[in-house]
Scaffold this motif. Structure first.
Motif, short mmCIF file in Angstrom:
data_model
loop_
_atom_site.label_atom_id
_atom_site.label_comp_id
_atom_site.label_asym_id
_atom_site.label_seq_id
_atom_site.Cartn_x
_atom_site.Cartn_y
_atom_site.Cartn_z
N ARG A 134 0.86 -1.18 0.00
CA ARG A 134 0.00 0.00 0.00
C ARG A 134 0.90 1.23 0.00
N PHE A 135 0.32 2.43 -0.24
CA PHE A 135 1.12 3.66 -0.21
C PHE A 135 1.57 3.95 1.22
N GLY A 233 7.34 19.86 8.93
CA GLY A 233 8.06 19.32 7.79
C GLY A 233 7.64 17.92 7.41
N GLU A 234 6.78 17.31 8.25
CA GLU A 234 6.42 15.90 7.98
C GLU A 234 5.16 15.79 7.14
N THR A 235 5.08 14.64 6.45
CA THR A 235 3.88 14.23 5.71
C THR A 235 3.22 13.08 6.46
N TYR A 236 1.90 13.12 6.56
CA TYR A 236 1.14 12.03 7.19
C TYR A 236 0.11 11.52 6.19
N GLY A 282 -0.17 3.84 9.17
CA GLY A 282 0.47 3.48 10.44
C GLY A 282 1.17 4.65 11.13
N LYS A 283 1.79 5.54 10.36
CA LYS A 283 2.52 6.65 10.99
C LYS A 283 1.55 7.55 11.76
N LEU A 288 0.82 9.63 16.17
CA LEU A 288 -0.04 10.71 16.65
C LEU A 288 -1.32 10.20 17.32
N GLY A 289 -1.56 8.89 17.31
CA GLY A 289 -2.68 8.32 18.05
C GLY A 289 -4.05 8.53 17.41
N TRP A 290 -4.09 8.87 16.10
CA TRP A 290 -5.39 9.04 15.43
C TRP A 290 -6.00 7.68 15.10
#
Ligand code: NAD
Ligand code: TDX
Length: 334
Positions: A134-135, A233-236, A282-283, A288-290
């Motif tokens: 998956r992406f 700076g991060e991508t989620y 997963g990230k 971040l607990g979402w």
């Protein structure tokens, strides 16, 4: 907190504004929206008295500058968002999605304002149906359509502004949203409203293409999670494990609406039609607990169908013109 929401009169943006007012009583919300065919004050019905609505173009620096200067945070939803339209005329996609993002970034840089960029999983191209992958945030960019290429370009601008200028920005790339107030040009609202007006749903090509569905409120909760806790700076990536083929979605819409699940038409396929999107979130979940609140797609879809049943005044004005446009390029296949 002063929140500037671009595209706040569109589908996801208007739901974001509602959710923000519901869950953050201290928030002062300004919406900047050009009120294209996809934006309407009706989408903010019931909350307009609690929102400052500015009609204007995100690519117009004179409009953007004072609004960004006055904000604590900019959440950038405004975009040309429909793949089929980008095939008919890519030009507004380049202007709004690229020049519009550039204009906001420059203003956010000048005034050191926190910026969050709303993007899509389509920047990663597509997957084969049987690909076990998956992406993820590490998947290379490979957009297919003028729409997804313009979104990919806008993501790259944001990343460059973080690295080169120290802009305090985050990005989220989400899978296909569904829910109330989505324009009738999009897949699910088109089929639901077709059934409501006595037309058959329209499936592109063989209908085996897979999309990864998430309820718009779950997406917007993820956006607030990134605003509150995301690292600059991060991508989620945002997704809710909702993969389903278009054929199965149409059959489910028909079943939930009390119709024969086979009562749909196959129509001309979309040029360059991406086969499958799938997100590994997963990230966002672990760091971040979402997690999504809608437990099943069936439950969210049934609620969405109810919304369209009870809000004909919202979707009816756009229905005929949308179908007339589709009729220029799509034929029912034998
Ligand atoms: P939408 O088309 O429903 O809404 C877009 C809004 O932006 C409209 O209100 C429109 O008037 C406004 N707008 C367009 N051009 C503008 C301009 N130049 N200046 C100011 N406002 C302008 O789109 P949506 O589905 O709500 O998508 C919102 C964002 O989410 C987009 O950035 C899109 O790429 C992204 N996204 C959408 C999905 C999805 O499934 N719909 C999934 C992932 C990401
Ligand atoms: O009538 C239709 N019949 C059909 O089979 C329509 C309108 C679409 N489709 C298919 C094409 C796609 O495989 O359904 C799928 C979903 O189509 P869209 O609603 O147009 O969405 P998609 O192209 O997947 O892009 C959407 O998700 C990612 C949003 O429109 C984008 O803004 C977002 O970035």
């Amino acid at each position: 907190m002063k929140v500037l929401v671009t595209g706040g009169a569109g589908f996801i943006g208007s739901n974001f504004v509602r959710r923000t007012l519901e869950t953050r009583p201290g928030a002062e919300v300004t919406v900047l929206d050009a009120m294209t065919y996809a934006g309407s004050a009706g989408s903010l019905d019931g909350v307009l008295d609690r929102v400052r609505l500015v009609e204007g173009d995100v690519a117009d620096a004179a409009v953007v500058e004072p609004l960004v200067a006055d904000a604590d945070v900019v959440v950038h939803f405004a975009a040309e968002s429909h793949n089929d339209n980008s095939l008919a005329d890519p030009s507004p996609f380049v202007r709004t999605n690229l020049v519009g993002t550039f204009t906001l970034l420059e203003a956010a840089r000048r005034h050191d304002v926190r910026y969050h960029h709303i993007s899509t999983d389509e920047v990663y191209g597509d997957l084969e149906l049987d690909d076990p992958k998956r992406f993820t945030e590490d998947t290379p960019y490979a957009p297919s359509s003028p729409y997804s290429a313009s979104k990919a370009g806008s993501d790259h601008l944001v990343r460059a502004w973080v690295r080169s200028f120290g802009l305090r920005a985050t990005l989220s790339n989400c899978s296909n949203n569904y829910g109330p107030r989505q324009h009738v040009e999009k897949f699910i609202p088109r089929q639901v409203t077709n059934v409501l007006v006595g037309e058959r749903p329209k499936l592109y090509g063989d209908g085996l293409n897979v999309r990864d569905w998430i309820h718009v409120d779950d997406h917007n909760d993820a956006v607030w999670t990134v605003l509150d806790h995301g690292r600059i700076g991060e991508t989620y990536l945002v997704g809710a494990d909702g993969e389903m083929s278009n054929r199965d979605v149409i059959a489910l819409v028909l079943e939930l609406m009390g119709e024969d699940p086979d009562a749909y038409d196959h129509v001309t396929d979309r040029a360059g039609h991406d086969r499958r999107y799938a997100i590994e979130a997963g990230k966002l979940r672990q760091e971040l607990g979402w997690c999504p609140r809608y437990e099943t797609f069936r439950e969210g879809l049934a609620a969405t169908i109810d919304w369209y049943r009870t809000h004909e005044d919202w979707w009816r004005p756009a229905k005929e013109a949308t179908e007339a446009k589709y009729a220029l390029t799509q034929q029912v296949l034998a």
